[in-house]
Design an enzyme around this catalytic site. Structure first.
Site, PDB file in Angstrom:
ATOM      1  N   ASP A   1      29.046  92.798  39.959  1.00 38.53           N
ATOM      2  CA  ASP A   1      29.510  93.322  38.666  1.00 38.53           C
ATOM      3  C   ASP A   1      28.589  92.840  37.536  1.00 38.53           C
ATOM      4  OD1 ASP A   1      30.364  90.701  38.606  1.00 38.53           O
ATOM      5  OD2 ASP A   1      32.457  91.150  38.156  1.00 38.53           O
ATOM      6  N   SER A   2      27.565  92.060  37.894  1.00 39.61           N
ATOM      7  CA  SER A   2      26.487  91.758  36.942  1.00 39.61           C
ATOM      8  C   SER A   2      25.866  93.050  36.431  1.00 39.61           C
ATOM      9  CB  SER A   2      25.413  90.889  37.613  1.00 39.61           C
ATOM     10  OG  SER A   2      25.000  91.462  38.840  1.00 39.61           O
TER      11      SER A   2
ATOM     12  N   ASP B   1      31.348  93.790  44.621  1.00 35.58           N
ATOM     13  CA  ASP B   1      32.278  93.013  43.786  1.00 35.58           C
ATOM     14  C   ASP B   1      33.533  93.795  43.440  1.00 35.58           C
ATOM     15  OD1 ASP B   1      31.408  90.427  43.336  1.00 35.58           O
ATOM     16  OD2 ASP B   1      30.085  90.994  41.685  1.00 35.58           O
TER      17      ASP B   1
ATOM     18  N   LYS C   1      33.774  91.010  47.405  1.00 35.32           N
ATOM     19  CA  LYS C   1      33.694  89.668  46.823  1.00 35.32           C
ATOM     20  C   LYS C   1      34.664  89.583  45.656  1.00 35.32           C
ATOM     21  CE  LYS C   1      29.917  88.106  44.460  1.00 35.32           C
ATOM     22  NZ  LYS C   1      30.498  87.869  43.122  1.00 35.32           N
TER      23      LYS C   1
ATOM     24  N   GLU D   1      36.411  86.665  42.649  1.00 36.47           N
ATOM     25  CA  GLU D   1      36.194  85.392  41.967  1.00 36.47           C
ATOM     26  C   GLU D   1      37.507  84.644  41.769  1.00 36.47           C
ATOM     27  OE1 GLU D   1      34.177  86.065  38.243  1.00 36.47           O
ATOM     28  OE2 GLU D   1      32.570  87.201  39.191  1.00 36.47           O
TER      29      GLU D   1
ATOM     30  N   GLU E   1      28.428  79.348  42.419  1.00 35.85           N
ATOM     31  CA  GLU E   1      27.535  79.620  41.291  1.00 35.85           C
ATOM     32  C   GLU E   1      27.548  78.472  40.278  1.00 35.85           C
ATOM     33  OE1 GLU E   1      27.947  83.532  39.596  1.00 35.85           O
ATOM     34  OE2 GLU E   1      26.689  83.041  37.865  1.00 35.85           O
TER      35      GLU E   1
END
Ligand code: KIV
Length: 287
Positions: free
Chosen positions: A45-46, A84, A112, A114, A181
């Site tokens: 999602d960057s 993501d 993925k 978070e 990260e």
């Protein structure tokens, strides 16, 4: 070429062979990366920042990630493809299942997400329903407003303990990969050693099983702000292909990230063996 599977990454971890991964968002770069030897890619999602120009990942939608997942899958048919789940698309386990289905149908092999132990029920529900999960801990960019900025995590004892506990809980719930990260290198090493599953680091030192970089960072397209952990592999190289080969080589030889791209130790491991015995209280000493 054979498709890359999670089993292959597990074997690499057991053999102590390091592997390089990178973000990809389109078919052309995905093909170039696969042709040079990248076997694992992430539609991160960057993309909210690198492609869309936002100042965070929060505006990214599930449709955005699905669109780029389809493109990357067409360009790199054999890679293990992680996608993501964006902000607020997995607030409940049911929501996570519905959105994960969208990404798996688009071509992802794994999703993925978070967050820490609050996600164990979600991870278990996804894996029970045949959706492999990569957990993401440390500086989780979707939580930027909770953290008050993009800050290194796990620098003090409580933070380090919490990250280790979260990592173990997520693995126990069924997560098959972990991204760490922006955490101190010593903490990343301890978590990597404590996990059976492969751990991929970004800004987490060179002792994790694999490394990941946002492709724009790896190619020096950082829009003015270069994160400390990012190295421009294109500098001094004739083209993007050789830059990517250099990145793979440096990761495999445990040369990346170098000391200048690593966060300083703040916590030091003093009794790593105690982790397995459940006595975490004396695992860390601050330096
Ligand atoms: O969104 C992303 O690109 C990521 C990587 C930084 C790991 O999550």
């Amino acid at each position: 070429m054979k498709p890359t599977s999670i089993t292959h990454l597990l074997q690499l971890k057991q053999q102590k062979t390091k592997f390089a991964t990178i973000t990809a968002y389109d078919a052309s770069f995905a093909k170039l990366f696969e042709d040079q030897g990248i076997r694992v890619m992430l539609v991160g999602d960057s993309l909210g920042m690198t492609l869309q120009g936002h100042d965070s990942t929060l505006p990214v939608t599930i449709e955005d990630v699905a669109y780029h997942t389809r493109a990357v899958r067409r360009g790199a048919p054999y890679c293990l493809l992680l996608s993501d789940l964006p902000f607020m698309t997995y607030a409940t386990p049911e929501q996570a299942c519905a959105n994960a289905a969208t990404l798996m149908r688009a071509g992802a092999n794994m999703v993925k997400l978070e967050g820490g132990s609050w996600l164990t029920e979600t991870v278990q529900m996804l894996t029970d329903r045949a959706v492999p999960v990569c957990a993401h801990l440390g500086l989780t960019p979707q939580s930027v407003n909770i953290f008050g900025g993009y800050k290194v995590q796990g620098r003090d004892k409580d933070g380090a303990d919490k990250l280790l506990e979260d990592a173990l809980a997520l693995e126990a719930a069924g997560a098959q990969l972990l991204v760490l990260e922006c955490v101190p290198a010593a903490l990343a090493k301890t978590i990597t050693d404590a996990q059976q599953i492969p751990v991929i680091g970004i800004g987490a030192g060179k002792d994790t099983d694999g490394q990941i970089l946002v492709m724009h960072d790896a190619l020096g397209i950082t829009g003015g702000h270069t994160p400390k952990f990012a190295k421009n592999f294109l500098a001094g190289q004739s083209d993007i292909r050789s830059a990517i080969r250099l990145y793979i080589e440096e990761v495999e030889q445990a040369l990346n990230p170098a000391a200048e791209h690593t966060f300083n130790k703040f916590v030091t491991v003093i009794h790593r063996s105690l982790i397995r015995e459940g006595d975490r209280s004396s695992v860390w000493r601050t330096t």
